[in-house]
Design a protein around this motif. Structure first.
Motif, short mmCIF file in Angstrom:
data_model
loop_
_atom_site.label_atom_id
_atom_site.label_comp_id
_atom_site.label_asym_id
_atom_site.label_seq_id
_atom_site.Cartn_x
_atom_site.Cartn_y
_atom_site.Cartn_z
N VAL A 148 15.35 -32.72 4.28
CA VAL A 148 15.86 -31.71 5.25
C VAL A 148 14.53 -31.59 6.02
O VAL A 148 13.91 -31.00 6.01
CB VAL A 148 16.23 -30.42 4.69
CG1 VAL A 148 16.89 -29.51 5.79
CG2 VAL A 148 17.28 -30.68 3.72
N VAL A 169 23.43 -26.50 0.78
CA VAL A 169 22.10 -27.61 0.62
C VAL A 169 20.76 -26.44 0.61
O VAL A 169 20.91 -25.48 1.48
CB VAL A 169 21.97 -28.32 1.86
CG1 VAL A 169 21.99 -27.81 3.10
CG2 VAL A 169 20.58 -29.33 1.66
N TYR A 181 16.24 -26.17 0.14
CA TYR A 181 15.33 -27.02 0.54
C TYR A 181 13.92 -25.84 0.45
O TYR A 181 14.20 -24.85 0.63
CB TYR A 181 15.17 -27.80 1.72
CG TYR A 181 15.66 -27.00 3.13
CD1 TYR A 181 14.62 -26.51 3.78
CD2 TYR A 181 16.82 -26.92 3.05
CE1 TYR A 181 14.91 -26.03 5.04
CE2 TYR A 181 17.21 -25.93 4.33
CZ TYR A 181 16.39 -25.55 5.34
OH TYR A 181 16.80 -25.25 6.38
N LEU A 192 24.55 -30.60 6.49
CA LEU A 192 22.94 -31.22 6.67
C LEU A 192 22.45 -30.92 8.13
O LEU A 192 21.49 -30.69 8.21
CB LEU A 192 23.46 -32.55 6.45
CG LEU A 192 23.61 -32.77 4.69
CD1 LEU A 192 23.82 -34.13 4.33
CD2 LEU A 192 22.42 -32.39 3.71
N ALA A 236 21.59 -27.42 8.38
CA ALA A 236 19.98 -27.45 7.60
C ALA A 236 18.98 -27.83 8.36
O ALA A 236 17.66 -27.39 8.37
CB ALA A 236 20.14 -27.87 6.14
N ALA A 237 18.96 -29.30 8.87
CA ALA A 237 18.17 -29.78 9.63
C ALA A 237 17.52 -28.89 10.67
O ALA A 237 16.26 -29.17 11.24
CB ALA A 237 18.41 -31.07 10.06
#
Length: 130
Positions: free
Chosen positions: A81, A93, A95, A118, A121-122
Motif C-alpha cells: 500500500v 486492507v 498496513y 486498495l 488505502a493507497a
C-alpha cells in the motif's frame, strides 16, 4: 490526508475511541436513510496508534483480537500500500506505517470493488508521529 475516494459514497463523520491501550481515529462515510430509516456504511478509514503495534504481524494479531476473529481463519493476501506492507481481505486492507502507527480501510464490498478499497488505502496518508 485522503487522496482517493470512490464515487457514490455518503456523508462523512469522525470518531475517536480506544481499546486495549490502542487509539483509533476513524472517518466513516454513510449512505441513507433508506425507506426504513437505516443508514449503511460505505467506507471507513482508520488511523490506529499504540505501542503494541510494532510490525505488520503485531498489527494483524491485534486486529484478530479486536475484531474477534478465529486465529488462522482470516484469509489475508500480502499487498503493498504505497510503500507500506499490508494485508488485504477483499473488504478490508490494513498496513503498518511505523512503530506505533498503522492504518485500516474497510469498504462495502457489495457496492465497491477490491480496486476501490486498495486505491483508497493507497491515497490514505496518516501522520506517522504519535
Amino acid at each position: 490526508m485522503i487522496e482517493n475516494l470512490p464515487d457514490g459514497i455518503g456523508t462523512p463523520s469522525d470518531f475517536e475511541y480506544e481499546w486495549e491501550d490502542v487509539s483509533f481515529h476513524s472517518r466513516v462515510w454513510e449512505t441513507g436513510p433508506d425507506p426504513d430509516g437505516a443508514y449503511k456504511v460505505d467506507l471507513t478509514v482508520k488511523t490506529i496508534r499504540g505501542e503494541k503495534l510494532t510490525d505488520l504481524e503485531a498489527l494483524k494479531d491485534f486486529l484478530v483480537e479486536y475484531e474477534e476473529r478465529e486465529p488462522g481463519s482470516w484469509q489475508l493476501t500480502p499487498v503493498k500500500v504505497g510503500g507500506y506492507d499490508g494485508l488485504f481481505s477483499g473488504d478490508e486492507v490494513f498496513y503498518f506505517i511505523a512503530p506505533g502507527v498503522a492504518a485500516e480501510v474497510t469498504i462495502d464490498h457489495e457496492r465497491f470493488t477490491d480496486e476501490d478499497a486498495l486505491d483508497t488505502a493507497a491515497g490514505f496518508h496518516p501522520e506517522s508521529t504519535t
